[in-house]
Design an enzyme around this catalytic site. Structure first.
Site, mmCIF file in Angstrom:
data_model
loop_
_atom_site.group_PDB
_atom_site.id
_atom_site.type_symbol
_atom_site.label_atom_id
_atom_site.label_comp_id
_atom_site.label_asym_id
_atom_site.label_seq_id
_atom_site.Cartn_x
_atom_site.Cartn_y
_atom_site.Cartn_z
ATOM 1 N N LYS A 168 1.074 -1.646 0.034
ATOM 2 C CA LYS A 168 -0.209 -0.058 -0.342
ATOM 3 C C LYS A 168 0.902 0.861 -0.005
ATOM 4 C CE LYS A 168 -3.314 2.503 1.764
ATOM 5 N NZ LYS A 168 -4.639 2.851 0.326
ATOM 6 N N LYS A 243 -0.714 11.625 5.016
ATOM 7 C CA LYS A 243 -0.488 10.366 6.088
ATOM 8 C C LYS A 243 0.025 8.923 4.805
ATOM 9 C CE LYS A 243 -3.361 6.640 8.040
ATOM 10 N NZ LYS A 243 -4.158 5.948 7.994
HETATM 11 P P1 NAD Z 1 -12.786 7.870 9.592
HETATM 12 O O1 NAD Z 1 -12.287 8.525 10.533
HETATM 13 O O2 NAD Z 1 -13.681 8.736 8.126
HETATM 14 O O3 NAD Z 1 -13.344 6.670 10.278
HETATM 15 C C1 NAD Z 1 -12.715 5.680 11.123
HETATM 16 C C2 NAD Z 1 -13.419 5.082 12.739
HETATM 17 O O4 NAD Z 1 -12.803 4.603 13.047
HETATM 18 C C3 NAD Z 1 -14.306 6.617 12.847
HETATM 19 O O5 NAD Z 1 -15.985 6.007 12.707
HETATM 20 C C4 NAD Z 1 -13.781 6.594 14.747
HETATM 21 O O6 NAD Z 1 -14.940 6.777 15.598
HETATM 22 C C5 NAD Z 1 -13.617 5.103 14.796
HETATM 23 N N1 NAD Z 1 -12.641 4.684 15.588
HETATM 24 C C6 NAD Z 1 -11.559 5.736 16.299
HETATM 25 N N2 NAD Z 1 -10.926 4.986 17.419
HETATM 26 C C7 NAD Z 1 -11.704 3.634 17.904
HETATM 27 C C8 NAD Z 1 -12.324 3.157 19.017
HETATM 28 N N3 NAD Z 1 -10.930 3.096 19.283
HETATM 29 N N4 NAD Z 1 -12.312 1.974 18.852
HETATM 30 C C9 NAD Z 1 -13.707 1.559 17.591
HETATM 31 N N5 NAD Z 1 -13.832 2.820 16.591
HETATM 32 C C10 NAD Z 1 -12.606 3.604 16.779
HETATM 33 O O7 NAD Z 1 -11.614 7.372 8.753
HETATM 34 P P2 NAD Z 1 -12.144 7.060 7.730
HETATM 35 O O8 NAD Z 1 -11.737 7.470 5.855
HETATM 36 O O9 NAD Z 1 -12.841 4.988 7.830
HETATM 37 O O10 NAD Z 1 -10.242 5.759 6.971
HETATM 38 C C11 NAD Z 1 -10.574 4.699 7.984
HETATM 39 C C12 NAD Z 1 -8.272 3.668 6.922
HETATM 40 O O11 NAD Z 1 -9.105 3.401 6.463
HETATM 41 C C13 NAD Z 1 -7.493 4.630 7.778
HETATM 42 O O12 NAD Z 1 -6.248 4.171 8.076
HETATM 43 C C14 NAD Z 1 -7.603 5.213 6.379
HETATM 44 O O13 NAD Z 1 -6.333 5.727 5.981
HETATM 45 C C15 NAD Z 1 -7.833 4.273 5.242
HETATM 46 N N6 NAD Z 1 -8.195 4.630 3.797
HETATM 47 C C16 NAD Z 1 -8.676 5.573 3.777
HETATM 48 C C17 NAD Z 1 -9.586 5.250 2.449
HETATM 49 C C18 NAD Z 1 -10.493 7.035 2.328
HETATM 50 O O14 NAD Z 1 -10.547 7.683 1.150
HETATM 51 N N7 NAD Z 1 -11.108 7.833 3.375
HETATM 52 C C19 NAD Z 1 -8.828 5.047 0.997
HETATM 53 C C20 NAD Z 1 -8.107 4.395 1.577
HETATM 54 C C21 NAD Z 1 -7.400 3.665 2.955
#
Ligand code: NAD
Length: 289
Positions: A168, A243
């Protein structure tokens, strides 16, 4: 299958909904009540702690913001609480070292675990068209694959633990570099008197062709539809590109690799992010050139 899903944000919300659509019994937990209410609407059973959500399940999927949180959730609430024999899948994007540490802790406790970060954004998470890059043993991959298939269009075994995260960040470092290169080429072409569409027509069938140009052109009105045609809204946010570049530079340092272009890309995106562009698509960096 009974599956616990932890982390129902922008990405995890849609992924959990796709597991429900595939017929799984999904037990959801998130710190956010809004995310939990949405998961309930999407057919998940919701819980107020992660430890309760993992009771009696055969698999755990997580989609969390960073490595520190992933490590805490697995070591305090999953390992030792989920039944023996369960398979654990972390789909978050985190550093390679933490991914390996968490897999080792899970394996030491008798679980199979994979790191399975994704390529594709929120639309792909909602549409079930993500690509998963999976690190783990053959056995762990074999067990994780059918679960991931329900959320994606491609599931690729990258190698042992941590290699999903390695794939990734190497991919996204290359993406950051060629996006900046593409932006520079379009900016210079224009200054030298070339029409952007004409430059596209030439370069897209010449040796400068790359994904940033022909699938995600940073110039509005040129190439297929992309975030540049929507004032750089939607798509892949600059903050998330930054990030991934930071994770890539940490990994490069640990591995002793001199990634000069990757380092420069990180500096450029750091400055662009700090200038108030964190939520704009990463191709908007062309507007600074
Ligand atoms: P986001 O912030 O929308 O979602 C993360 C969720 O995790 C939130 O709802 C938060 O409340 C929850 N959370 C945080 N700590 C927690 C805990 N201790 N227990 C339970 N829930 C908890 O982020 P996202 O955009 O959904 O991204 C999630 C992952 O996916 C990240 O690692 C990001 O790098 C990766 N990612 C995101 C994208 C994108 O386009 N958004 C693309 C590829 C990868």
């Amino acid at each position: 299958m009974k599956i616990a899903f932890i982390g129902l944000g922008n990405m995890g919300g849609g992924m959990a909904a796709n597991l429900v659509k595939a017929g799984h019994d999904v037990r959801a937990f998130d710190l956010s009540e809004v995310a939990l209410a949405q998961a309930k609407d999407n057919g998940c059973l919701t819980f107020t702690t992660a430890q309760e959500a993992v009771q009696g399940v055969e698999a755990v999927v997580s989609m969390l913001p960073n490595g520190g949180i992933v490590e805490r959730v697995y070591t305090s609430d999953v390992i030792g609480h989920v039944p023996a024999g369960a398979v654990l899948l972390d789909c978050s994007t985190i550093d390679v070292a933490t991914a390996r540490k968490v897999v080792e802790a899970a394996e030491a406790a008798g679980y199979a675990m994979v790191d399975a970060p994704v390529s594709g954004g929120i639309a792909a998470a909602n549409g079930g068209t993500l690509t998963f890059m999976v690190g783990g043993t053959d056995e762990a991959f074999g067990r994780a694959e059918p679960i991931l298939q329900a959320m994606g269009k491609a599931v690729i075994h990258a190698g042992g633990a941590g290699t999903g995260q390695a794939a990734k960040i190497c991919n996204n470092m290359l993406l950051g570099i060629h996006m900046i290169g593409t932006c520079e080429a379009f900016a210079m072409a224009q200054k030298l008197g070339l029409d952007p569409q004409t430059f596209y027509d030439i370069s897209s069938v010449s040796s400068g062709q790359c994904w940033s140009m022909t699938s995600y052109c940073p110039v509005p009105g040129v190439g297929p539809q992309s975030p540049s045609d929507n004032d750089y809204q939607g798509g892949f946010a600059t903050g998330l590109m930054l990030k991934d570049l930071k994770l890539a530079m940490e990994a490069a340092e640990t591995a002793g690799v001199d990634t000069r272009m990757g380092r420069r890309a990180k500096e450029i995106y750091e400055a662009f992010d700090a200038a108030g562009n964190s939520t704009r698509d990463f191709s908007a960096v062309i507007t600074e050139l």
